[in-house]
Motif scaffolding. Structure first.
Motif, PDB file in Angstrom:
ATOM      1  N   UNK A  56       0.837  -1.195   0.000  1.00 50.90           N
ATOM      2  CA  UNK A  56       0.000   0.000   0.000  1.00 50.90           C
ATOM      3  C   UNK A  56       0.877   1.252   0.000  1.00 50.90           C
ATOM      4  N   UNK A  57       0.276   2.393   0.307  1.00 58.22           N
ATOM      5  CA  UNK A  57       1.026   3.647   0.260  1.00 58.22           C
ATOM      6  C   UNK A  57       1.397   4.173   1.652  1.00 58.22           C
ATOM      7  N   UNK A  58       1.379   3.310   2.656  1.00 59.75           N
ATOM      8  CA  UNK A  58       1.817   3.728   3.980  1.00 59.75           C
ATOM      9  C   UNK A  58       3.288   4.146   3.915  1.00 59.75           C
ATOM     10  N   UNK A  59       3.635   5.338   4.375  1.00 55.82           N
ATOM     11  CA  UNK A  59       5.018   5.812   4.252  1.00 55.82           C
ATOM     12  C   UNK A  59       6.016   4.823   4.853  1.00 55.82           C
ATOM     13  N   UNK A  60       7.135   4.653   4.158  1.00 55.67           N
ATOM     14  CA  UNK A  60       8.159   3.711   4.607  1.00 55.67           C
ATOM     15  C   UNK A  60       8.621   4.006   6.026  1.00 55.67           C
ATOM     16  N   UNK A  61       8.703   5.286   6.381  1.00 59.00           N
ATOM     17  CA  UNK A  61       9.172   5.647   7.718  1.00 59.00           C
ATOM     18  C   UNK A  61       8.283   5.051   8.810  1.00 59.00           C
ATOM     19  N   UNK A  62       6.975   5.037   8.563  1.00 57.25           N
ATOM     20  CA  UNK A  62       6.044   4.485   9.551  1.00 57.25           C
ATOM     21  C   UNK A  62       6.201   2.974   9.627  1.00 57.25           C
ATOM     22  N   UNK A  63       6.339   2.338   8.460  1.00 60.69           N
ATOM     23  CA  UNK A  63       6.532   0.885   8.444  1.00 60.69           C
ATOM     24  C   UNK A  63       7.806   0.514   9.192  1.00 60.69           C
ATOM     25  N   UNK A  64       8.867   1.290   8.949  1.00 58.35           N
ATOM     26  CA  UNK A  64      10.147   1.008   9.604  1.00 58.35           C
ATOM     27  C   UNK A  64      10.027   1.154  11.120  1.00 58.35           C
ATOM     28  N   UNK A  65       9.335   2.175  11.568  1.00 56.39           N
ATOM     29  CA  UNK A  65       9.187   2.421  13.000  1.00 56.39           C
ATOM     30  C   UNK A  65       8.365   1.331  13.680  1.00 56.39           C
ATOM     31  N   UNK A  66       7.329   0.865  13.002  1.00 55.92           N
ATOM     32  CA  UNK A  66       6.418  -0.104  13.630  1.00 55.92           C
ATOM     33  C   UNK A  66       6.855  -1.547  13.463  1.00 55.92           C
ATOM     34  N   UNK A  67       7.811  -1.809  12.561  1.00 49.62           N
ATOM     35  CA  UNK A  67       8.256  -3.191  12.339  1.00 49.62           C
ATOM     36  C   UNK A  67       9.712  -3.423  12.714  1.00 49.62           C
ATOM     37  N   UNK A  68      10.469  -2.346  12.992  1.00 49.99           N
ATOM     38  CA  UNK A  68      11.898  -2.425  13.314  1.00 49.99           C
ATOM     39  C   UNK A  68      12.750  -2.900  12.127  1.00 49.99           C
ATOM     40  N   UNK A  69      12.188  -2.825  10.913  1.00 50.57           N
ATOM     41  CA  UNK A  69      12.962  -3.123   9.706  1.00 50.57           C
ATOM     42  C   UNK A  69      13.673  -1.858   9.255  1.00 50.57           C
ATOM     43  N   UNK A  70      14.807  -2.039   8.548  1.00 49.65           N
ATOM     44  CA  UNK A  70      15.512  -0.849   8.082  1.00 49.65           C
ATOM     45  C   UNK A  70      14.938  -0.388   6.741  1.00 49.65           C
ATOM     46  N   UNK A  71      15.368   0.787   6.301  1.00 52.27           N
ATOM     47  CA  UNK A  71      14.808   1.417   5.110  1.00 52.27           C
ATOM     48  C   UNK A  71      14.977   0.556   3.868  1.00 52.27           C
ATOM     49  N   UNK A  72      16.145  -0.059   3.729  1.00 54.68           N
ATOM     50  CA  UNK A  72      16.405  -0.880   2.540  1.00 54.68           C
ATOM     51  C   UNK A  72      15.477  -2.089   2.494  1.00 54.68           C
ATOM     52  N   UNK A  73      15.243  -2.727   3.632  1.00 50.27           N
ATOM     53  CA  UNK A  73      14.364  -3.894   3.673  1.00 50.27           C
ATOM     54  C   UNK A  73      12.930  -3.514   3.332  1.00 50.27           C
ATOM     55  N   UNK A  74      12.458  -2.412   3.901  1.00 50.87           N
ATOM     56  CA  UNK A  74      11.088  -1.982   3.654  1.00 50.87           C
ATOM     57  C   UNK A  74      10.887  -1.627   2.184  1.00 50.87           C
ATOM     58  N   UNK A  75      11.822  -0.877   1.615  1.00 50.14           N
ATOM     59  CA  UNK A  75      11.671  -0.484   0.212  1.00 50.14           C
ATOM     60  C   UNK A  75      11.782  -1.679  -0.725  1.00 50.14           C
ATOM     61  N   UNK A  76      12.597  -2.666  -0.348  1.00 48.13           N
ATOM     62  CA  UNK A  76      12.688  -3.886  -1.156  1.00 48.13           C
ATOM     63  C   UNK A  76      11.352  -4.623  -1.160  1.00 48.13           C
ATOM     64  N   UNK A  77      10.738  -4.765   0.013  1.00 50.64           N
ATOM     65  CA  UNK A  77       9.475  -5.479   0.110  1.00 50.64           C
ATOM     66  C   UNK A  77       8.348  -4.698  -0.573  1.00 50.64           C
ATOM     67  N   UNK A  78       8.366  -3.373  -0.448  1.00 51.00           N
ATOM     68  CA  UNK A  78       7.375  -2.568  -1.155  1.00 51.00           C
ATOM     69  C   UNK A  78       7.525  -2.736  -2.672  1.00 51.00           C
ATOM     70  N   UNK A  79       8.779  -2.809  -3.123  1.00 46.09           N
ATOM     71  CA  UNK A  79       9.006  -3.000  -4.547  1.00 46.09           C
ATOM     72  C   UNK A  79       8.513  -4.340  -5.040  1.00 46.09           C
ATOM     73  N   UNK A  80       8.712  -5.382  -4.233  1.00 42.70           N
ATOM     74  CA  UNK A  80       8.282  -6.722  -4.624  1.00 42.70           C
ATOM     75  C   UNK A  80       6.765  -6.833  -4.642  1.00 42.70           C
ATOM     76  N   UNK A  81       6.102  -6.230  -3.650  1.00 41.52           N
ATOM     77  CA  UNK A  81       4.661  -6.399  -3.492  1.00 41.52           C
ATOM     78  C   UNK A  81       3.839  -5.264  -4.083  1.00 41.52           C
ATOM     79  N   UNK A  82       4.499  -4.272  -4.678  1.00 40.39           N
ATOM     80  CA  UNK A  82       3.780  -3.216  -5.384  1.00 40.39           C
ATOM     81  C   UNK A  82       3.383  -2.021  -4.549  1.00 40.39           C
ATOM     82  N   UNK A  83       3.996  -1.868  -3.376  1.00 40.79           N
ATOM     83  CA  UNK A  83       3.660  -0.724  -2.531  1.00 40.79           C
ATOM     84  C   UNK A  83       4.369   0.538  -2.960  1.00 40.79           C
ATOM     85  N   UNK A  84       3.940   1.663  -2.420  1.00 41.80           N
ATOM     86  CA  UNK A  84       4.575   2.947  -2.678  1.00 41.80           C
ATOM     87  C   UNK A  84       4.831   3.650  -1.344  1.00 41.80           C
ATOM     88  N   UNK A  85       5.379   4.865  -1.400  1.00 38.81           N
ATOM     89  CA  UNK A  85       5.589   5.633  -0.200  1.00 38.81           C
ATOM     90  C   UNK A  85       6.903   5.369   0.472  1.00 38.81           C
TER      91      UNK A  85
END
Length: 210
Positions: A181-210
């Motif tokens: 979805x379009x939930x900002x990466x910063x929020x995903x990173x804060x709530x999941x403890x994943x780093x920016x690269x991991x979040x953006x990789x998963x968003x890219x694979x699953x079609x998310x934005x933000x």
């Protein structure tokens, strides 16, 4: 032989929401309300409303999760509307997986027809994990609303049929909820403890934005 017995069990054990009338076949052309579809007029109901043939053919597993779910919910099988039951077919190619997900509207019973499936769920109180490799004929129950998963644990395609205690059990897949979805990466990173690269990789694979 197993599937008819499984279906009978589902019908007998599920609570009925149609106690005051024989049935409430969904009028799919009518309004979709919070309590379900409105009923077809009895004169318009036919035997075909109580028969669904869509689970006989395998689903398309040519996708990122190598899995396919073919539902027989109220939207596809109007006859189950109001009865508090439904079914689905699960096809898992080799390496296939149904990621962590929940059905907020109902509990699930799964029976393995062929192949081997590793399945499990996580309790909400202590985060205790219950999982096991299931073989042909094994049945497992997944309580309503709990995170659960299925993985093809063998070297051949796997097939299972599932029954739900609701005609509209709902579905939310955790990975897609977080990263498709379009939930900002910063929020995903804060709530999941994943780093920016991991979040953006998963968003890219699953079609998310933000």
């Amino acid at each position: 032989m197993i599937l008819p017995i499984f279906l009978i069990f589902s019908l007998l054990s599920s609570a009925s929401n149609a106690a005051v009338q024989d049935f409430c076949v969904a009028d799919l052309k009518g309004p979709d309300t919070p309590t379900g579809y409105v009923c077809k007029k009895p004169a318009a109901v036919t035997v075909d409303d109580f028969v669904f043939s869509g689970l006989g053919a395998g689903g398309n597993t040519s996708n990122i999760i190598k899995a396919a779910v073919t539902p027989a919910f109220a939207e596809q099988f109007a006859g189950v509307n109001g009865l508090g039951i439904s079914m689905a077919r699960l096809d898992l190619a080799v390496g296939g997986v149904v990621p962590m997900h929940t059905h907020p509207g109902g509990s699930e019973v799964l029976i393995v027809v062929s192949g081997s499936i590793c399945a499990g769920f996580i309790s909400s109180s202590a985060n205790k994990v219950y999982f096991k490799s299931l073989k042909k004929g094994d049945i497992m129950v997944f309580p309503q609303g709990l995170l659960h998963f299925q993985i093809n644990a063998g070297k051949t395609p796997a097939l299972a049929f599932v029954s739900f205690s609701s005609e509209r059990p709902g579905l939310q897949i955790l990975d897609f909820a977080l990263f498709a979805n379009d939930l900002p990466s910063e929020i995903v990173e804060t709530t999941t403890f994943l780093d920016d690269a991991q979040v953006k990789k998963l968003k890219g694979v699953l079609g998310g934005t933000g």
